[in-house]
Structure formats: C-alpha cells, structure tokens
Design a protein around this motif. Structure first.
Motif, PDB file in Angstrom:
ATOM      1  N   LEU A   1      -4.713  -7.255   4.381  1.00  0.00           N
ATOM      2  CA  LEU A   1      -3.458  -7.790   4.178  1.00  0.00           C
ATOM      3  C   LEU A   1      -3.858  -9.262   3.833  1.00  0.00           C
ATOM      4  N   ASP A   2      -4.722  -9.824   4.263  1.00  0.00           N
ATOM      5  CA  ASP A   2      -5.043 -11.392   3.943  1.00  0.00           C
ATOM      6  C   ASP A   2      -6.710 -11.516   3.829  1.00  0.00           C
TER       7      ASP A   2
ATOM      8  N   PRO B   1      -6.730  -6.758  -5.274  1.00  0.00           N
ATOM      9  CA  PRO B   1      -5.421  -6.635  -4.721  1.00  0.00           C
ATOM     10  C   PRO B   1      -5.037  -5.150  -4.908  1.00  0.00           C
ATOM     11  N   ASN B   2      -5.100  -4.665  -5.986  1.00  0.00           N
ATOM     12  CA  ASN B   2      -5.021  -3.153  -6.367  1.00  0.00           C
ATOM     13  C   ASN B   2      -5.601  -2.372  -5.606  1.00  0.00           C
TER      14      ASN B   2
ATOM     15  N   ILE C   1      -5.117  -2.224  -1.997  1.00  0.00           N
ATOM     16  CA  ILE C   1      -3.714  -1.402  -1.700  1.00  0.00           C
ATOM     17  C   ILE C   1      -4.380  -0.050  -1.527  1.00  0.00           C
TER      18      ILE C   1
ATOM     19  N   MET D   1       3.916  -1.978   0.786  1.00  0.00           N
ATOM     20  CA  MET D   1       2.547  -2.362   0.274  1.00  0.00           C
ATOM     21  C   MET D   1       1.410  -2.169   1.207  1.00  0.00           C
ATOM     22  N   ALA D   2       1.955  -2.764   2.437  1.00  0.00           N
ATOM     23  CA  ALA D   2       0.733  -2.771   3.497  1.00  0.00           C
ATOM     24  C   ALA D   2       0.434  -1.201   3.725  1.00  0.00           C
ATOM     25  N   LEU D   3       1.352  -0.445   3.772  1.00  0.00           N
ATOM     26  CA  LEU D   3       0.701   0.944   3.920  1.00  0.00           C
ATOM     27  C   LEU D   3       0.153   1.462   2.742  1.00  0.00           C
ATOM     28  N   GLY D   4       0.013   1.097   1.671  1.00  0.00           N
ATOM     29  CA  GLY D   4      -0.640   1.622   0.559  1.00  0.00           C
ATOM     30  C   GLY D   4       0.077   2.023  -0.796  1.00  0.00           C
ATOM     31  N   MET D   5       1.332   1.383  -0.910  1.00  0.00           N
ATOM     32  CA  MET D   5       2.265   1.759  -1.962  1.00  0.00           C
ATOM     33  C   MET D   5       1.710   0.718  -3.052  1.00  0.00           C
ATOM     34  N   ASN D   6       1.477   1.328  -4.157  1.00  0.00           N
ATOM     35  CA  ASN D   6       0.632   0.403  -5.344  1.00  0.00           C
ATOM     36  C   ASN D   6       2.019  -0.146  -5.890  1.00  0.00           C
ATOM     37  N   ARG D   7       1.411  -0.990  -6.923  1.00  0.00           N
ATOM     38  CA  ARG D   7       2.412  -1.859  -7.628  1.00  0.00           C
ATOM     39  C   ARG D   7       3.221  -0.697  -8.753  1.00  0.00           C
TER      40      ARG D   7
ATOM     41  N   ARG E   1       3.755 -10.810  -1.621  1.00  0.00           N
ATOM     42  CA  ARG E   1       2.345 -10.602  -0.902  1.00  0.00           C
ATOM     43  C   ARG E   1       2.699  -9.819   0.411  1.00  0.00           C
ATOM     44  N   PRO E   2       1.893  -8.588   0.689  1.00  0.00           N
ATOM     45  CA  PRO E   2       2.429  -8.132   1.789  1.00  0.00           C
ATOM     46  C   PRO E   2       2.393  -8.961   2.855  1.00  0.00           C
ATOM     47  N   ILE E   3       1.607  -9.739   3.090  1.00  0.00           N
ATOM     48  CA  ILE E   3       1.226 -10.444   4.307  1.00  0.00           C
ATOM     49  C   ILE E   3       2.642 -11.504   4.493  1.00  0.00           C
TER      50      ILE E   3
END
Lengths: 235, 404
Positions: A57-58, A77-78, A81, B299-305, B397-399
């Motif tokens: 996450l960071d 980043p992509n 994810i 987003m953290a769990l993996g949902m992309n843009r 940003r997820p963080i």
C-alpha cells in the motif's frame, strides 16, 4: 519452510518541517509460510507503516520488499493493485466491509475481481462462512452484524482470494473480549489447518499471547524478534 | 457486482439522489416541452404555408418570377390543368393570374400583389373564403370586387364597399388603372401576407391584363405531404418549360426556420443538461468525498482504476438515466394533452406571432424523432459529469484514503 516475505533494509522517511523522521528505519525482516506473527510496539512505533509497506500500500524510501521472490517495490501502481488482489489479504481495524453489500457479496466481490467462476465462488463462500461460523448471516448487511461478526466476515474476505498471507492491522482493537477470542480462534485454526500466514499489528495482549512469533518495533526499528517454537532472534 | 454496488450506492443518500433525479427529470421535461412547442409551431407554420399560402407545389412560366411580367403566362393551361387533375398524387388545383401594382384610396396608397383567382378553386387550395372576417366575399352579379387583408384594410382605412383603385401593367406593358370595391376583408395567420395580397376574380382581371385565358400560377395540393419533392421532380421532368417548385423553395424562410429551430432545440437541451451537469458533478463529488475510506479499501483489496472509474461512471449514469424516463414520461403526458387540446399563446402576443406567420393556437408535438439525439445528449452529460469525480477517486492513494 519457504520465505513468503523478505524485506531488505527498508526505511520509510517522512519530512516534518524539513527534518527527516524515520517511520521505519532500516528494517530487515523474513516471514515464512505458515507463520502466525504479531507486530507489537507502542503507538507510533511503525507497526501500521510496516504492514502497509509489506502489503504494497506504500513504498519504502530505501530497501526493497520481495514477496515470494518478486520485488514489489519496483512495481507500477496498477501492477501492484493486481498483485495485492491475487497475493495479499487485508483485515482492517474498523472492519471496512462495503456497507451496500451483504456479507456474502463482500466475500464474493474479491473473487469476482479475480475472475473466479460462479461455481467455484459459491463453493468457496460456503467453506469460508462455515469456517468463520456465520452461515446464517451470509445475507446480512454489515450494519446488521455485530463488530465481531463483521471482523469475521473481513477475515473471510481476506481469505477469499487464497492469498499468500494475511495482514491484519489491530484486528481485535474494536472488539469485546468474547468476539476477539472467537476471531483469534478462527484465525489460529485457519493458520493451523490451511497453513495460512498471518501477520498482525497489535497492542492486544490476547493476540500477542496467541502469536507464535512476536516482533517488537520501537521508533521504526525492530528491537526484538521472538519465535515461540524454534527461533529467537534478538536485534 | 460493480453494477450492484453502483446501484445501491446511489440510494445511500436518498434525498440527495432524489433531488438530482428530479432535477434531471424536470430539466428534461422543460427541454422537451420547448422542443414539442417548437415542433408544434413549425408544423403549424408549415401547414399554414402549404394550405393557406403556397400549396405543396407551384408551377410558373420559367421567367415569370424574375420580374412578374404579365406576359409570361403558362401556355395551354386547360390541357395542363386536365393532366394535373388526372395525376394520382394531386388532390386540388387552383390557377392564379398575378400582377404587381399599386392600391390607392383617398387616404393613401400601398404596393400590393393582385391575385386573379377562381374563388371556388382557390378556396379548395388556400381556404381563402374561410378567412373572411368582414363582408361576404365575391357576390354574383357584382363587378370589380376585391378581397383585401385586415392589415391592409386597417392601414388604408378600408371597409366593405369602400372604393379603391388598382394600378398595374398589362401584358403589353401599358399602365392600367381600374376601380374596385371591397367585397370582404380576410385575415390569415400571416399578417405580412395579408398586407401584401389582394384578390380579384380571374374572369375580371384577365381581360384588363389583356391575357385572354392565360394564367401565371398553378398551385397544387397533394394527397400526401411527404410526396412533395417526388411529385415536384416528376412534374419538372414532364414540363421542362415550366418552373416547378415545392413549398420549401417558395417559402425558403420557413425551411430555414425549421432547420434553425432543430439546431436551437438541441442547443436548448444541451444548455439545460449542461446546467444540470454541475449538480450531478457536485453530488458525485460529495459521494466520493464521503466514501474516501471505502474507496481506499476497495483499492487496497485489488480494485483497479478501470473498475473504479466504471463504478463512478455507473453511479452517474444511474443518477442521470433514472431521471430520464421520468422526465420523458411527464413530457409525453403534458405534450399529449396539449397536442389534443391546443395551447393558446394569444397572451404572448397575437400580433407578434402572426407577424411571423404563426398561429397563436399551437398543438405541441412530442419530438419522437429527436429522442435518440436527446438520449445521446443525456449520456454525454452523464459521461462528462462523471469525469471530474472519477478523476478525484482515481487520484486517491489507498494508503491516504484508508487514513480518512
């Protein structure tokens, strides 16, 4: 035992009024498959930061982190994810279930993101809800569940993607004693039976007591790393 | 699942979503109401042009309309009329003798177009006799009678039985003056036409013009409006020595008006939806702001843009599209009612509307043929409205989002 997480001399630095502050300072850490590890330390010691770095996450300012030999610090980043989706499970302190989805849908959502077919999803949902003991609450919305039940669903969600490891940030912080104990039982069972790797950040003595490895952080540095079974590393 | 999340998300704050849904519905209704009104006005204007002014098609001598010289008559009118009456597409035929001249009374003078008509034929084509407001029309046995428009009558202070003199040039180029008496005063929906046109009997005008049985104009009413261009083309091929023109050529200002109104209609809908877009953007921004942590979790769990953009897009689409059928439904009900009963716009200025050739009683018509275009504008609005909120979400940003 194979190494799942390998963090090489990682540091995370924040600038406060142009003065560098080390949230994580030159940490070197290996986590093996099937470990049940607690990250402990006072507030501000860097537990959550370390979990965020391991979870992708960071990004660390120095050093690198490898998950199963793959350097995640070099990922875009992509890609990160997608990597998180397929390799890392998360359990948050305040559960963070998606409120508009039912318990079942929260768990299924992750599998849908992974592209798992409906039959397989359904089978896994049944297994996971049986393991967390909430078969009768599958169609309840998070608002209809207690804190403990929500956190159990969060664990099921974290495990839905069959991750390499689960990161849990203070998972019992918002739970009463009975719920916390129940949650720990479930996680310990999953660790034992399915060899799932769990890493917790916690203040909770109950969690520390159940952990088989306890890593202590102070001011961003690992000050002790104690394995209850066969290893004991003192920094 | 994203579809489901988006749908349920919009109902998390029911009041806020309902306000936007209603805004879209009312905005769309307003836009369609304007379109329906325009369409009704344009249809009315076209019908006025066809059935009171020009007919569907007119035939003239090739050069007559250059200077309206009386000598350029249609040759063999009887044979031509016979053929036209036999044409299956033609419903009514009227012949006219036309000359430009001067109308003079004791109080003044005015330039006019003098139309020599067969009253029975003319009435079937332009309904002239139905437009008579004062007087009884051409009376048998009386000579040199003239029908004048109300606007001209008011201007020249003329009444039925008033005497006037018409001066014009005959077929040989001689200037002729003839005295007429006002038989009746008519009023159409086109004031400028009323001011310019006077009608006398063809049987009286032709001898004065020294035309014999010559005519200048044949106006046709067709059985079907849609056949105008085809029939005009056929007739032009059949009679290459004549000038055959559909009403669109005879009244180009009406054609231009229809085109302009079509474009204006889309612009109006666009402006309404553009204004609504700000409301939608605001709602979506608030929704994103309120759900920052939740988006961070996803987003953290993996949902992309792409999926995140899709989520925001779907929520915007739902917000916009749910309001759309409501707006269309209200618009359909209201326009259907007024289409049946008519909408009287007399209070908006009867004179102003008739000056532009419009009837004050409008029958709005639901613009079915524009629905696709409207839906396109609605979808474009939804897409445009979701871009900024979606970018806001994508930039999270997820963080950082998780810390909110």
């Amino acid at each position: 035992m194979s190494t799942v997480i390998d963090a090489h001399n990682i540091s995370k630095i924040y600038n406060k009024e142009n003065i560098p502050v080390y949230a994580i300072n030159n940490v070197h850490l290996h986590i093996n498959q099937g470990e049940f590890t607690a990250l402990v330390g006072p507030s501000g010691s860097g537990k959550t930061t370390l979990l965020n770095l391991i979870g992708g996450l960071d990004k660390p300012d120095e050093g690198k982190i490898e998950i199963n030999g793959i350097d995640i610090t070099a990922m875009s980043p992509n890609k990160l994810i997608d990597f998180r989706l397929r390799n890392i499970g998360f359990v948050f302190q305040s559960f963070n279930l998606i409120p508009v989805l039912t318990a079942r849908e929260n768990v299924e959502f992750i599998m849908q993101l992974q592209g798992i077919n409906k039959t397989e999803r359904e089978a896994r949902i049944q297994t996971l809800f049986r393991q967390i003991g909430l078969e009768d609450k599958m169609d309840s919305r998070p608002s209809q569940l207690s804190g403990g039940q929500q956190q159990r669903v969060a664990v099921a969600r974290a495990l839905a993607s069959k991750p390499q490891f689960v990161l849990a940030d203070e998972p019992t912080a918002n739970l009463d004693t009975a719920s916390a104990s129940n949650l720990l039982d479930i996680m310990a069972l999953l660790n034992k039976e399915e060899n799932i790797t769990f890493i917790f950040s916690t203040h909770d003595a109950r969690v520390i007591e159940r952990a088989r490895r306890v890593i202590t952080l102070v001011d961003g540095r690992i000050t002790s790393d104690t394995a209850k079974v066969d290893t004991h590393v003192q920094h | 699942m994203i579809f489901r999340i988006a749908w349920r998300n919009i109902w998390r704050n029911k009041i806020r979503s309902l306000v936007i849904l209603l805004s879209v519905a009312i905005g769309l209704f307003a836009g369609i109401a304007v379109l329906a009104l325009y369409k009704g006005m344009m249809n009315s204007r076209v019908r006025t042009v066809i059935y009171s002014e020009t007919g569907h098609i007119q035939l003239h001598h090739k050069t007559f309309k250059n200077d309206y010289e009386a000598r350029f008559v249609i040759s063999n009118p009887e044979k031509l009329l016979q053929e036209l009456r036999k044409n299956e597409s033609v419903k009514q035929v009227a012949t006219r003798t036309i000359t430009q001249g001067m109308l003079a009374t004791t109080t003044g003078s005015a330039g006019v177009q003098i139309n020599g008509i067969d009253p029975a034929m003319e009435n079937k084509v332009s309904g002239l006799l139905q437009k008579i407001r004062v007087g009884s029309g051409f009376e048998p046995g009386k000579k040199n009678q003239v029908l004048i428009g109300k606007k001209l009558a008011d201007k020249m202070k003329l009444k039925p039985s008033s005497k006037l003199v018409l001066t014009f040039t005959d077929a040989d180029g001689n200037i002729i003056s003839a005295a007429f008496r006002v038989a009746a005063i008519y009023q159409s929906e086109n004031t400028p036409m009323d001011e310019r046109n006077v009608y006398v009997q063809q049987t009286e005008l032709n001898p004065i013009l020294n035309l014999g049985n010559g005519i200048h104009e044949i106006a046709l009413i067709l059985k079907q409006d849609t056949a105008t261009h085809t029939v005009a083309k056929q007739l032009q091929q059949k009679y290459p020595d004549l000038l055959v023109e559909p009403w669109q050529n005879l009244s180009p200002e009406t054609e231009l008006m229809i085109d302009t109104v079509d474009i204006t209609s889309y612009i109006i809908i666009g402006i309404i939806l553009f204004a609504l877009a700000f409301g939608i953007v605001n709602t979506m921004l608030m929704a994103i702001l309120e759900r920052t942590q939740e988006i961070g979790v996803m987003m953290a769990l993996g949902m992309n843009r792409i999926r995140l953009f899709l989520l925001v897009f779907l929520e915007t689409i739902f917000l916009t599209l749910i309001g759309t059928p409501i707006g269309l439904g209200i618009a359909w009900i209201v326009t259907s009612y007024y289409h049946r009963n008519g909408l009287n716009l007399e209070s908006m200025g009867k004179e102003m509307m008739s000056n532009f050739g419009f009837s004050t009683l409008v029958y709005p018509e639901f613009p079915t043929e524009k629905l696709l275009g409207i839906m396109g504008i609605v979808l474009f609005t939804a897409l445009a409205s979701c871009i900024y909120p979606a970018l806001k979400a994508l930039r999270l940003r997820p963080i950082e989002a998780l810390r909110k």
